[in-house]
Design a protein around this motif. Structure first.
Motif, mmCIF file in Angstrom:
data_model
loop_
_atom_site.group_PDB
_atom_site.id
_atom_site.type_symbol
_atom_site.label_atom_id
_atom_site.label_comp_id
_atom_site.label_asym_id
_atom_site.label_seq_id
_atom_site.Cartn_x
_atom_site.Cartn_y
_atom_site.Cartn_z
ATOM 1 N N ALA A 62 38.695 49.068 45.498
ATOM 2 C CA ALA A 62 37.328 48.919 46.003
ATOM 3 C C ALA A 62 36.302 49.300 44.940
ATOM 4 O O ALA A 62 35.290 48.617 44.756
ATOM 5 C CB ALA A 62 37.145 49.770 47.259
ATOM 6 N N LEU A 63 36.576 50.384 44.219
ATOM 7 C CA LEU A 63 35.664 50.799 43.150
ATOM 8 C C LEU A 63 35.663 49.777 42.016
ATOM 9 O O LEU A 63 34.603 49.459 41.453
ATOM 10 C CB LEU A 63 36.070 52.180 42.635
ATOM 11 N N ALA A 64 36.838 49.264 41.685
ATOM 12 C CA ALA A 64 36.933 48.274 40.605
ATOM 13 C C ALA A 64 36.165 47.002 40.942
ATOM 14 O O ALA A 64 35.641 46.329 40.042
ATOM 15 C CB ALA A 64 38.399 47.943 40.325
ATOM 16 N N ALA A 108 42.104 40.777 45.320
ATOM 17 C CA ALA A 108 40.788 40.902 44.698
ATOM 18 C C ALA A 108 39.794 39.842 45.183
ATOM 19 O O ALA A 108 38.642 40.179 45.502
ATOM 20 C CB ALA A 108 40.924 40.862 43.182
ATOM 21 N N PRO A 109 40.156 38.544 45.258
ATOM 22 C CA PRO A 109 39.160 37.567 45.709
ATOM 23 C C PRO A 109 38.661 37.842 47.128
ATOM 24 O O PRO A 109 37.508 37.566 47.439
ATOM 25 C CB PRO A 109 39.916 36.231 45.638
ATOM 26 N N MET A 110 39.538 38.403 47.969
ATOM 27 C CA MET A 110 39.101 38.701 49.338
ATOM 28 C C MET A 110 38.075 39.820 49.337
ATOM 29 O O MET A 110 37.060 39.763 50.051
ATOM 30 C CB MET A 110 40.311 39.089 50.184
ATOM 31 N N LEU A 111 38.320 40.870 48.544
ATOM 32 C CA LEU A 111 37.346 41.955 48.457
ATOM 33 C C LEU A 111 36.022 41.452 47.884
ATOM 34 O O LEU A 111 34.943 41.846 48.345
ATOM 35 C CB LEU A 111 37.900 43.106 47.612
ATOM 36 N N ARG A 112 36.098 40.569 46.884
ATOM 37 C CA ARG A 112 34.865 40.027 46.307
ATOM 38 C C ARG A 112 34.093 39.201 47.332
ATOM 39 O O ARG A 112 32.859 39.268 47.396
ATOM 40 C CB ARG A 112 35.208 39.172 45.087
ATOM 41 N N TYR A 113 34.820 38.424 48.124
ATOM 42 C CA TYR A 113 34.163 37.626 49.158
ATOM 43 C C TYR A 113 33.470 38.535 50.160
ATOM 44 O O TYR A 113 32.313 38.308 50.529
ATOM 45 C CB TYR A 113 35.206 36.749 49.864
ATOM 46 N N TRP A 114 34.162 39.564 50.614
ATOM 47 C CA TRP A 114 33.608 40.473 51.620
ATOM 48 C C TRP A 114 32.385 41.201 51.066
ATOM 49 O O TRP A 114 31.381 41.347 51.759
ATOM 50 C CB TRP A 114 34.678 41.461 52.055
ATOM 51 N N LYS A 115 32.464 41.650 49.836
ATOM 52 C CA LYS A 115 31.336 42.341 49.205
ATOM 53 C C LYS A 115 30.141 41.402 49.075
ATOM 54 O O LYS A 115 28.990 41.797 49.318
ATOM 55 C CB LYS A 115 31.746 42.879 47.836
ATOM 56 N N ALA A 116 30.394 40.160 48.682
ATOM 57 C CA ALA A 116 29.305 39.201 48.519
ATOM 58 C C ALA A 116 28.581 38.935 49.832
ATOM 59 O O ALA A 116 27.402 38.554 49.833
ATOM 60 C CB ALA A 116 29.846 37.886 47.956
#
Length: 403
Positions: free
Chosen positions: A87-89, A63-71
């Protein structure tokens, strides 16, 4: 031996020592700091059209990696129901999600959303999903299997992914005839693509498919992972020995000439992005010597945490640093399998039980292939912006012993 800069080794030693005050071994430790180097390298891929980098979720499903990439404004590539749900979450919009993988007709309808980007893997899958694609207004693509995509264990045999040329031509024609939003052609060469020329050969084949189908793609999806630095094949050669980013930039420039109507080029690098962003930390439990070889038995290893050590050789650090004469050493994990060998190399004879070993460049696929062979999943420590936290706790017996 592996080419890491002294500052890189010092950085990871410091982080490991800090993490050891928070969790016990074995554990995975990930940091976003090395991504600055990754982004700098990817920025050299200059091209007349924009190059979009999709984060391959399967490479580090955290999750933190997806959040970083999205940011940082990136999109995410997913290949399963769980990955799409993740990804949706994490708040990715459907337009920021690229759905790949085979046999999607068996899971995608359960989690589908309007406006997704979906690459069809087969004619069967396409026919099954067409009604949903039309109703939800998906942006569609066709995955082509090129001659570059062969089984690495049996190079004379094709992979199981994508459509053969005739199938891809039929698919593109049908999608256009039905007035659907078909925008993308896709191929995926594999991870650790050895040469930029492999992409160029695949693109030549895709160009012939598009010409036969009278199709001009808006997006060219060049799937496959660049080899990361610092890792070796079992024979000792660096995996990136023949791969040159400057040559890859030339491939992209020539691609825009071959496909003049293309708006974007997509890349799906996973291992190249995340491998250098993580390490695996294990503790030496016991040492044995027999027949001129020293054997270190550790609380983590290949079977549980580092399947990639089967075909990749990574740098191994000792914490604290040890000096003195070296002896041929095999580093084992704790499971009852001779297969459970993390490394074979000379190490100081002064390495002793209680010392910690740091398996470098462990940020790619280690979580995806982690096992629960008589043990629970290891904790994950996350480092970002100078702050460190436990992103995933160690699995306890109640979690391991499912009821």
């Amino acid at each position: 031996m592996f080419g890491h800069r002294p500052a890189t080794l010092k950085f990871w030693r410091r982080l490991v020592q800090q993490a050891l005050t928070r969790v016990a071994t074995p554990f995975h430790l990930f940091s976003t700091d090395p991504l600055a180097e990754v982004f700098e390298e990817l920025a050299t891929l200059e091209c007349p059209v924009p190059v979009r980098h999709w984060f391959s979720c399967k490479t580090q499903p955290l999750a933190p990696m997806l959040r970083y990439w999205k940011a940082h404004g990136g999109g995410v590539e997913v290949v399963s129901e769980f990955e799409l749900s993740a990804a949706l979450a994490e708040g990715f919009s459907p337009e920021q999600i690229l759905v790949n993988g085979p046999a999607k007709q068996h899971w995608l309808p359960q989690v589908a959303r309007p406006l997704l980007r979906v690459n069809f893997d087969s004619l069967t899958e396409m026919r099954a999903l067409l009604p949903l694609a039309r109703r939800l207004e998906w942006s569609l693509g066709v995955r082509c299997r090129t001659s570059q995509e062969v089984d690495p264990a049996f190079p004379d045999q094709p992979t199981q992914f994508g459509m053969e040329s005739a199938e891809a031509i039929s698919a593109l024609r049908l999608l256009q005839q039905k007035g659907l939003r078909v925008e993308t052609v896709h191929f995926h060469l594999r991870t650790n693509v050895p040469r930029a020329g492999n992409y160029e050969t695949a693109l030549e084949e895709v160009a012939r498919i598009c010409a036969a189908a009278s199709f001009t793609p808006r997006n060219l999806d060049l799937g496959g992972g660049f080899p990361p630095p610092h890792t070796r094949a079992p024979g000792g050669a660096f995996l990136n020995a023949a791969f040159d980013l400057r040559e890859m930039a030339g491939v992209l420039r020539r691609t825009t000439e071959r496909f003049p109507g293309t708006d974007e080029i997509w890349l799906e690098n996973g291992r190249f992005v995340t491998a250098r962003c993580g390490v695996l930390v294990v503790r030496v439990l016991e040492a044995k010597e027999r027949q001129g070889v020293r054997q270190l038995i550790c609380d983590g290893g290949r079977t549980l945490h580092a399947l990639v050590s089967t075909w990749e050789d990574h740098e191994l650090l000792v914490v604290p640093q040890r000096q003195g004469p070296c002896l041929n050493t095999i580093v084992y994990g704790p499971t009852c399998m001779a297969f459970d060998q993390l490394a074979r190399r000379p190490l100081p004879r002064s390495v002793q039980p209680g010392d910690h070993l740091v398996w470098m460049d462990a940020g790619a696929y280690h979580l995806s292939w982690e096992t629960r062979f008589s043990h629970g999943l290891a904790p994950v420590v996350w480092h970002e912006g100078g702050q460190m936290r436990v992103a995933r706790p160690r699995e306890d017996f109640a979690g391991w012993w499912e009821k």
